[in-house]
Design a protein around this motif. Sequence first.
Motif, PDB file in Angstrom:
ATOM      1  N   LEU A 131     -33.540 -40.343 -10.292  1.00 49.43           N
ATOM      2  CA  LEU A 131     -34.213 -41.634 -10.140  1.00 49.43           C
ATOM      3  C   LEU A 131     -35.072 -41.601  -8.877  1.00 49.43           C
ATOM      4  O   LEU A 131     -34.551 -41.787  -7.776  1.00 49.43           O
ATOM      5  N   PRO A 132     -36.372 -41.347  -8.996  1.00 53.85           N
ATOM      6  CA  PRO A 132     -37.227 -41.372  -7.812  1.00 53.85           C
ATOM      7  C   PRO A 132     -37.468 -42.821  -7.381  1.00 53.85           C
ATOM      8  O   PRO A 132     -37.749 -43.679  -8.219  1.00 53.85           O
ATOM      9  N   VAL A 133     -37.320 -43.080  -6.079  1.00 53.10           N
ATOM     10  CA  VAL A 133     -37.509 -44.434  -5.563  1.00 53.10           C
ATOM     11  C   VAL A 133     -38.364 -44.389  -4.300  1.00 53.10           C
ATOM     12  O   VAL A 133     -38.302 -43.445  -3.530  1.00 53.10           O
ATOM     13  N   ALA A 134     -39.152 -45.437  -4.107  1.00 50.60           N
ATOM     14  CA  ALA A 134     -40.085 -45.486  -2.976  1.00 50.60           C
ATOM     15  C   ALA A 134     -39.657 -46.447  -1.876  1.00 50.60           C
ATOM     16  O   ALA A 134     -40.118 -46.330  -0.751  1.00 50.60           O
ATOM     17  N   SER A 135     -38.787 -47.401  -2.207  1.00 51.87           N
ATOM     18  CA  SER A 135     -38.403 -48.426  -1.235  1.00 51.87           C
ATOM     19  C   SER A 135     -37.036 -48.990  -1.616  1.00 51.87           C
ATOM     20  O   SER A 135     -36.516 -48.689  -2.697  1.00 51.87           O
ATOM     21  N   ALA A 136     -36.496 -49.831  -0.751  1.00 52.37           N
ATOM     22  CA  ALA A 136     -35.205 -50.461  -1.042  1.00 52.37           C
ATOM     23  C   ALA A 136     -35.299 -51.324  -2.300  1.00 52.37           C
ATOM     24  O   ALA A 136     -34.418 -51.275  -3.172  1.00 52.37           O
ATOM     25  N   GLU A 137     -36.354 -52.108  -2.423  1.00 55.55           N
ATOM     26  CA  GLU A 137     -36.527 -52.959  -3.601  1.00 55.55           C
ATOM     27  C   GLU A 137     -36.665 -52.118  -4.866  1.00 55.55           C
ATOM     28  O   GLU A 137     -36.076 -52.419  -5.901  1.00 55.55           O
ATOM     29  N   ASP A 138     -37.419 -51.035  -4.778  1.00 58.18           N
ATOM     30  CA  ASP A 138     -37.584 -50.128  -5.904  1.00 58.18           C
ATOM     31  C   ASP A 138     -36.237 -49.508  -6.279  1.00 58.18           C
ATOM     32  O   ASP A 138     -35.912 -49.361  -7.459  1.00 58.18           O
ATOM     33  N   ALA A 139     -35.427 -49.158  -5.297  1.00 51.43           N
ATOM     34  CA  ALA A 139     -34.100 -48.582  -5.554  1.00 51.43           C
ATOM     35  C   ALA A 139     -33.219 -49.585  -6.297  1.00 51.43           C
ATOM     36  O   ALA A 139     -32.542 -49.216  -7.271  1.00 51.43           O
TER      37      ALA A 139
END
Length: 162
Positions: A13-21
């Motif tokens: 699961l690639p994520v860019a930010s806390a919200e994206d995570a």
Amino acid sequence: MTVARDLFETVVLPVASAEDARTTCAAAAAHLRRTGGRAVVVHVIEKTGGAPDKASVEQREEGAEETFAAAREACDATEITVETRLEYGTDVAETVFKVANDVDASAVAFTPREASRWIKLLSGDVANALINGGERPVVVLPDHVADDADTTDDAADGGGGG
């Protein structure tokens, strides 16, 4: 004879930010629970290849820790096994697929982030690169969670949907 793997056996699961995570982990949760799979959450600190970086490496690493904390919290709340990986690379999609190969992922899954066409054109469209650039299956998850999380199992099994 090859044994078929479930797409959510080991998913990157690639994520860019806390919200994206939070969004990505929530969207993957029902599928991961159904299979008993594990999530490998990866955050890539993009290196600019010679140009000055927008933020220091320390600032970006602190942001990554906040992102991983949000991912762990979201996965713990849904009882999903999670591993986090911080990576550095000049090409985000290429780095994500390297991690997928390292962990022998059954798929890469992500939720698309909102961005205008101009932003995507100027910054490079990581989502498009993920969809078109790898040798592993890629799953684009909806960026919302159904009121009844069990209804997402129908879609994962190829069932109805409208």
